[in-house]
Write an enzyme that holds these catalytic residues in place. Structure first.
Site, PDB file in Angstrom:
ATOM      1  N   CYS A  94      -1.430  -0.216  -2.117  1.00  3.65           N
ATOM      2  CA  CYS A  94      -1.972  -0.812  -3.337  1.00  3.65           C
ATOM      3  C   CYS A  94      -3.480  -1.100  -3.259  1.00  3.65           C
ATOM      4  O   CYS A  94      -4.254  -0.162  -3.326  1.00  3.65           O
ATOM      5  CB  CYS A  94      -1.156  -2.039  -3.715  1.00  3.65           C
ATOM      6  SG  CYS A  94      -1.303  -2.427  -5.465  1.00  3.65           S
TER       7      CYS A  94
ATOM      8  N   HIS B  36       4.951  -1.602  -2.730  1.00  2.00           N
ATOM      9  CA  HIS B  36       5.169  -2.805  -1.909  1.00  2.00           C
ATOM     10  C   HIS B  36       6.675  -2.899  -1.690  1.00  2.00           C
ATOM     11  O   HIS B  36       7.409  -1.975  -1.936  1.00  2.00           O
ATOM     12  CB  HIS B  36       4.744  -4.055  -2.683  1.00  2.00           C
ATOM     13  CG  HIS B  36       3.304  -4.161  -3.006  1.00  2.00           C
ATOM     14  ND1 HIS B  36       2.367  -4.578  -2.104  1.00  2.00           N
ATOM     15  CD2 HIS B  36       2.628  -3.955  -4.170  1.00  2.00           C
ATOM     16  CE1 HIS B  36       1.181  -4.630  -2.699  1.00  2.00           C
ATOM     17  NE2 HIS B  36       1.307  -4.247  -3.953  1.00  2.00           N
TER      18      HIS B  36
HETATM   19  N1  GLN Z   1      -5.872  -5.699  -7.614  1.00  3.40           N
HETATM   20  C1  GLN Z   1      -5.232  -4.467  -7.752  1.00  3.40           C
HETATM   21  C2  GLN Z   1      -4.637  -4.164  -9.129  1.00  3.40           C
HETATM   22  O1  GLN Z   1      -4.075  -5.016  -9.793  1.00  3.40           O
HETATM   23  C3  GLN Z   1      -4.207  -4.327  -6.651  1.00  3.40           C
HETATM   24  C4  GLN Z   1      -2.964  -5.169  -6.799  1.00  3.40           C
HETATM   25  C5  GLN Z   1      -2.050  -5.104  -5.611  1.00  3.40           C
HETATM   26  O2  GLN Z   1      -2.458  -4.818  -4.473  1.00  3.40           O
HETATM   27  N2  GLN Z   1      -0.783  -5.413  -5.827  1.00  3.40           N
HETATM   28  O3  GLN Z   1      -4.757  -3.057  -9.553  1.00  3.40           O
END
Ligand code: GLN
Length: 266
Positions: free
Chosen positions: A95, A221
């Protein structure tokens, strides 16, 4: 045998159970008698401590934490990680980390955060009204698109390895995604998988994640590795191959519980 795992920014970048990836890598090595050590690499850790590691993991984060890490990754850890990935060191970027290894991430508010440019991709959050891409997700590995090169020079496909590691010959990958950023791949990188259910990279082109050399980027995740144990074994196998200069077969493990978790998402 011994493997040293670099865990980048565990205090700032570890959401939705991402830490489970480290537990899985460590335990699957220990069950096979492979000694492991996970080095926690924080903002304060000198970048040179990374360089001796055999496998890299970096997890997700919200935009606020991403901004805190941005400069350190760009100027200090990122160039070392780039060098390692270029040499074939296996890595998993989840992510926000996946966004960081691209050219840049444009957050929902504020300036672009420059990435390390290891993967040919960029990510943009389209703004306030944008729908978050959230939920359980299922994808299928794209073997034909992910040709890889072994240290002996023979091309081998990621999907082939995955299916040889998967007792039931199943190429599905499952996880949980929650991101606002939309990731777009450039011509120098291949997608990891085709989305069956969920959003993936951007909710438009039907792709999820990316593979470059022995490094994987993914929005999954959940965490990723406990539910997709063959990906963990692929990373461990690559780390051993690069470190010891030859393919080292991994002993089979009883993954009944892992596959039950996988199947419940399917
Ligand atoms: N900040 C990023 C987004 O919302 C990554 C989010 C995350 O790692 N879950 O796109």
């Amino acid at each position: 045998m011994k493997l040293s795992i670099a865990w980048l920014y565990p205090d700032l970048m570890s959401t939705y159970g991402d830490r489970g990836n480290i537990i899985v890598l460590t335990r699957r090595c220990q069950w096979r008698g492979i000694e492991t050590r996970a080095t926690q690499v924080t903002l304060e850790t000198p970048a040179r401590e990374l360089a001796h590691c055999d496998l890299i993991f970096m997890g997700g984060a919200q935009d606020r934490q991403q901004k805190l890490v941005g400069e350190d990754f760009l100027k200090r850890k990122g160039p070392v990680v780039k060098d390692m990935v270029e040499k074939g060191i296996p890595a998993l970027f989840v992510c926000a980390a996946y966004q960081f290894v691209g050219h840049y991430y444009k957050p929902y508010r504020g300036e672009k955060i420059a990435g390390a440019g290891i993967f040919d991709l960029y990510t943009e959050h389209p703004g306030d009204q944008a729908k978050r891409m959230i939920g359980n997700v299922v994808a299928e590995l794209i073997s034909s698109l992910s040709s890889r090169v072994r240290s002996d020079g023979d091309a081998i496909s990621f999907g082939e390895i995955a299916s040889s590691m998967t007792p039931r010959n199943d190429n599905t990958i499952v996880g949980f995604e929650n991101h606002g950023g939309r990731t777009y791949l450039g011509p120098k990188i291949k997608p990891l998988a085709k989305v069956i259910k969920g959003f993936g990279n951007n909710g438009e082109d039907g792709h999820e994640g990316a593979v470059y050399k022995n490094a994987i980027g993914s929005y999954f995740h959940g965490p990723l590795l406990p539910k997709n144990p063959y990906i963990a074994d692929w990373l461990i196998g690559k780390a051993l191959e690069v470190k010891y200069g030859k393919e080292i077969p991994l002993a089979e493990l009883d993954d009944t519980l892992e596959w039950q978790a996988h199947d419940s998402i399917l």
